[in-house]
Design a protein around this motif. Structure first.
Motif, PDB file in Angstrom:
ATOM      1  N   SER A  35      45.268 -30.084 -30.041  1.00 54.63           N
ATOM      2  CA  SER A  35      45.239 -30.055 -30.719  1.00 54.63           C
ATOM      3  C   SER A  35      44.941 -30.492 -32.265  1.00 54.63           C
ATOM      4  O   SER A  35      44.201 -30.443 -33.187  1.00 54.63           O
ATOM      5  N   SER A  75      30.120 -17.009 -27.791  1.00 50.04           N
ATOM      6  CA  SER A  75      30.967 -16.420 -29.232  1.00 50.04           C
ATOM      7  C   SER A  75      30.305 -16.584 -31.145  1.00 50.04           C
ATOM      8  O   SER A  75      30.555 -16.346 -31.815  1.00 50.04           O
ATOM      9  N   GLU A  95      38.462  -8.942 -30.407  1.00 51.34           N
ATOM     10  CA  GLU A  95      40.526  -8.828 -30.919  1.00 51.34           C
ATOM     11  C   GLU A  95      41.376  -7.830 -29.997  1.00 51.34           C
ATOM     12  O   GLU A  95      40.367  -6.964 -29.339  1.00 51.34           O
ATOM     13  N   GLU A 120      47.624 -11.746 -28.019  1.00 54.08           N
ATOM     14  CA  GLU A 120      47.417 -12.779 -28.473  1.00 54.08           C
ATOM     15  C   GLU A 120      46.410 -13.367 -26.759  1.00 54.08           C
ATOM     16  O   GLU A 120      45.258 -14.315 -27.287  1.00 54.08           O
ATOM     17  N   GLU A 152      43.474 -12.238 -26.065  1.00 50.00           N
ATOM     18  CA  GLU A 152      42.334 -12.358 -26.888  1.00 50.00           C
ATOM     19  C   GLU A 152      41.973 -13.765 -26.245  1.00 50.00           C
ATOM     20  O   GLU A 152      40.091 -14.098 -26.939  1.00 50.00           O
ATOM     21  N   ASN A 153      42.749 -14.857 -26.700  1.00 48.04           N
ATOM     22  CA  ASN A 153      42.010 -16.009 -26.613  1.00 48.04           C
ATOM     23  C   ASN A 153      41.696 -16.103 -25.733  1.00 48.04           C
ATOM     24  O   ASN A 153      40.484 -16.836 -25.520  1.00 48.04           O
ATOM     25  N   ASP A 154      42.415 -15.978 -24.257  1.00 43.41           N
ATOM     26  CA  ASP A 154      41.060 -16.226 -22.803  1.00 43.41           C
ATOM     27  C   ASP A 154      40.207 -15.163 -23.170  1.00 43.41           C
ATOM     28  O   ASP A 154      38.831 -15.961 -22.426  1.00 43.41           O
ATOM     29  N   ARG A 189      37.724 -14.886 -25.647  1.00 41.51           N
ATOM     30  CA  ARG A 189      37.447 -14.743 -26.578  1.00 41.51           C
ATOM     31  C   ARG A 189      36.656 -16.381 -26.177  1.00 41.51           C
ATOM     32  O   ARG A 189      35.334 -17.055 -26.198  1.00 41.51           O
ATOM     33  N   ALA A 190      37.160 -17.633 -25.031  1.00 44.73           N
ATOM     34  CA  ALA A 190      37.399 -18.815 -24.645  1.00 44.73           C
ATOM     35  C   ALA A 190      36.262 -18.035 -23.676  1.00 44.73           C
ATOM     36  O   ALA A 190      35.544 -19.290 -23.305  1.00 44.73           O
ATOM     37  N   ASP A 246      39.323 -26.294 -26.319  1.00 43.46           N
ATOM     38  CA  ASP A 246      39.668 -25.690 -24.737  1.00 43.46           C
ATOM     39  C   ASP A 246      38.393 -26.496 -24.649  1.00 43.46           C
ATOM     40  O   ASP A 246      38.003 -25.768 -23.110  1.00 43.46           O
TER      41      ASP A 246
END
Length: 733
Positions: A241, A293, A299, A449, A452-454, A456-457, A723
């Motif tokens: 990060s 994206s 969401e 969460e 959701e992150n997976d 989006r990615a 990512d």
């Protein structure tokens, strides 16, 4: 349709071989750039070493943020130079150097953007010293461009080792287990190196992101902290990060992973235009599409009814118009919750008939029916837009999922209607390369969460490989325009499911790749030049703006490649308005010029497919040359033009040249040009393209020529660095 062999990544074997040759550092010198600490003799990777001394700055505070510590300064005001130990002036505690192992793993194979990483470099420096680059300023020519565009880390390393406060550094270039230098591929390949660092120093590292034009994955200029307060080494950490994707600003940005001038697709070294205003030959992919994206925002919400704990609501919003890169309707969306043995599609294998129906025609019914017959599927449905059909830009739909221990994977698929057979689908995740998004981890439901992150990615753009691609936004056989389902030509190159990565430039070559045709006749002392819009016979169906023509002498240039476009050329190339350029030309005097805007049997306006503009030109000495220019639509700033200097209608003696000779010259010279004034968006449906733009001069500029975080680019979305790469720093105990 013919079927090809398995395809495991977007590169052909030939392209991969070129990639290896481009980014491989010669084995005889691969690790020869390592600097020994003069006091300790410690090095980075083993190999031939060179000594270097550098003045040091005081150690950082416990946060590693760069605040100097008073205890590290000497009474003379000269910062200490650390050796094997550092002796505090107040405590007389000797703190030894620490050794660290750094592991760098390419994770892009499980995310939005599939991309190799080039060999890179690391340097160890004191807090406050200059890092590898400075944000917000142009590249200083020390080697950052060589790293970003060509994957060559050595020039930057050599330069940085001369910077104040930089103690040591080296190149890392050989994947673990490979035995030879080469790029880091997206299937979990790793680089690894060891360094011995003095207390309170920091680590900076950088690699080229091969799926970009001039992108690097690097730590921030301040570097990564290695020590806590008191000079104690920090424990093992994932510092991913702390990295960012940076745009070096040295080359025009093309679609991520799809630019024909990118090393990923064997683009020629240093062939693309610099990221400064300047007219140049159009060299972008006309068939590019953005990353996932840029199409949807997702969401995952807890169900508002407390009695339905374990049920999630998934909201999907079509943001393609908001992003503006390729606005498109999405087909009705198919979703399914199923076991981990089932996959909607498999990378590198031919698409099934039900998947073909979805990807080509937006028909999710056959795939939904197939899922209904599978014992591995517990929940599935097709969700439509408010009108009962597709999901239009700006629209949000939702569906509920309730995972179980036997149905613990979510898969989603929807067609991009402005394409031939491209679809958004849940791509590879971890060790389950085709099974969708895991809803359980270690036998327990994951939180919303994490899901959701997976989503989006990993909801990426895929090419079904069943229908030949046309330019997104204008192709006549695409979902948004086809007269009947499945009318497109079959794909013959790589007819398997794969990540979308079409780098074709349909405007390349004579006559803009067939966008127009030209016929010349000589009638008396006049030339009749007929320009026909033939784009309907190509993959890029478009229109041509009114044509500016100029009769001039041999000293006049309508534009100059490599030089910034004039306001008149910008107005023509961006907004299809030739009047400003005409005024500029006429203001120079001794010219004849005009605008052709009306077909013989039509009304004034742009030239649609199949129609013609007819120019009647009567040259005289010395105005014996003709230059032509017209905007290509849809585009951001692409125009058709002859080579600078134009085509001679009369010879040196003032005699008319033959119609055949003039026609041959026009055919050879008329090509597509990029005005260099507005950033090119994907395909032909970009929000800021004429004719769909809401006003003149609304698009983002071509580039800033500054080193900056790539997320600042308003045209393309990119994944976060974490990512794309995982970096672990571990102290050696």
């Amino acid at each position: 349709m013919s079927n090809g062999g398995p395809r495991t990544n977007p590169m052909s074997s030939a392209a991969y071989a070129v990639l290896l040759s481009v980014f491989a550092v010669g084995a005889c010198t691969s690790n020869e750039i390592a600097i020994v600490d003069t006091a300790t003799g410690s090095t980075g990777p083993t190999g031939t070493t060179t000594t270097s001394t550098a003045p040091s700055l005081p150690p950082s505070d416990s946060t590693g943020a760069g605040t100097s510590s008073g205890s590290g300064s000497s009474s003379s005001g000269v910062p200490p130079v650390w050796g094997t130990t550092w002796q505090s002036s107040t405590t007389d505690i000797e703190i030894p150097d620490a050794q660290f192992v750094v592991t760098i793993e390419n994770r892009s194979g499980t995310g939005l953007m599939w991309s190799p990483l080039s060999p890179g470099l690391w340097v160890n420096h004191v807090t406050g010293a200059d890092g590898l680059f400075e944000s917000g300023v142009p590249d200083d020519g020390e080697g950052l461009e060589a790293l970003a565009e060509r994957g060559e880390p050595e020039p930057l390393l050599t330069a940085v080792l001369g910077h104040f406060g930089v103690d040591q550094g080296a190149v890392f270039d050989t994947p673990v287990g490979a035995g030879v230098p080469g790029p880091l591929l997206p299937d979990g390949d790793r680089y690894e190196f060891t360094l011995t660092a003095e207390p309170s120093t920091r680590l900076s590292l950088a690699m080229s992101l091969v799926g970009g034009n001039d992108l690097i994955v690097a730590s921030a200029p301040a570097g990564i902290g290695l020590f806590a307060g008191g000079g104690q080494p920090l424990g093992e950490r994932d510092v991913s990060s702390s990295l960012r994707v940076w745009d070096v600003g040295s080359e025009v940005t093309q679609a991520p992973g799809q630019g024909p001038m990118q090393a990923l697709h064997s683009g020629p070294v240093d062939a693309s235009q610099p990221e400064i205003p300047g007219v140049h030959a159009h060299d972008h992919s006309t068939r590019a599409v953005p990353l996932g994206s840029d199409f949807v925002h997702i969401e995952v919400l807890d169900h508002p009814d407390d009695r339905r704990e374990g049920t999630f609501i998934v909201q999907v919003t079509n943001i393609s118009l908001e992003r503006g890169t390729l606005p498109t309707e999405l087909s009705p969306l198919l979703w399914a919750v199923h076991g981990d043995t089932l996959a909607l599609f498999e990378d590198g294998t031919p698409a099934s008939d039900p998947l073909t129906a979805l990807a080509e025609d937006g028909d999710a019914g056959p795939l939904d029916a197939l899922l209904a017959g599978s014992p591995a599927v517990e929940q599935h449905a097709v969700v439509t837009g408010a009108g009962g059909g597709g999901i239009v830009p700006g629209e949000t739909l939702e569906f509920e999922i309730t995972p179980t221990d036997t149905a613990s994977v979510l898969s989603v698929a929807t067609m991009l209607s402005e394409t031939n057979d491209a679809f958004l689908g849940t791509g590879p995740v971890g060790d389950a390369p085709n099974a969708g998004i895991p809803l359980f981890a270690d036998g327990m439901p994951r939180d919303n969460e994490a899901i959701e992150n997976d989503l989006r990615a990993h909801l990426a753009v895929w090419d079904a490989g069943t229908e030949a691609n046309e330019v997104p936004g204008v192709g006549l056989a695409q979902g948004a325009r086809q007269a009947v389902a499945g009318q497109g030509a079959p794909e013959v190159v790589g007819p398997t499911v794969h990540r979308y990565a079409d780098v074709t430039n349909d405007l390349a070559g004579d006559l803009l790749g067939g966008f127009v045709s030209v016929e010349v006749q000589l009638q008396g002392g006049s030339y009749v030049i007929t320009m026909t819009n033939t784009s309907a016979t190509t993959a890029f169906v478009g229109t041509l703006s009114p044509v500016l023509w100029v009769l001039h002498d041999d000293a006049f240039l309508l534009f100059d490649p490599g030089v910034a476009a004039s306001p008149g050329l910008e107005a023509l190339a961006e907004d299809a308005d030739p009047t400003v350029l005409l005024a500029e030309v006429m203001g120079l005097g001794l010219m004849e010029a005009g605008i052709i805007d009306t077909p013989p049997a039509g009304l004034p306006g742009p030239l649609p497919p199949g129609d013609v503009f007819e120019l009647v030109l009567t040259p005289s000495m010395p105005q014996r040359f003709v230059s032509l220019a017209a905007m290509v639509m849809p585009s951001n700033d692409t125009f058709a033009g002859l080579q600078p200097g134009g085509v001679a209608l009369l010879d040196d003696a003032g005699n008319p040249r033959s119609a055949e000779a003039v026609e041959a010259d026009i055919v050879a010279q008329l090509q597509a040009w990029d005005a260099g004034t507005e950033g090119n968006q994907a395909g032909a449906a970009g929000r800021d393209m004429a004719p769909q733009q809401v006003g003149d001069d609304v698009g983002a500029s071509e580039g800033s020529d500054l080193v900056r975080q790539a997320g600042d680019d308003v045209r393309w979305s990119l994944p976060a660095a974490e990512d794309l790469v995982r970096v672990i720093v571990s102290p050696v105990r």
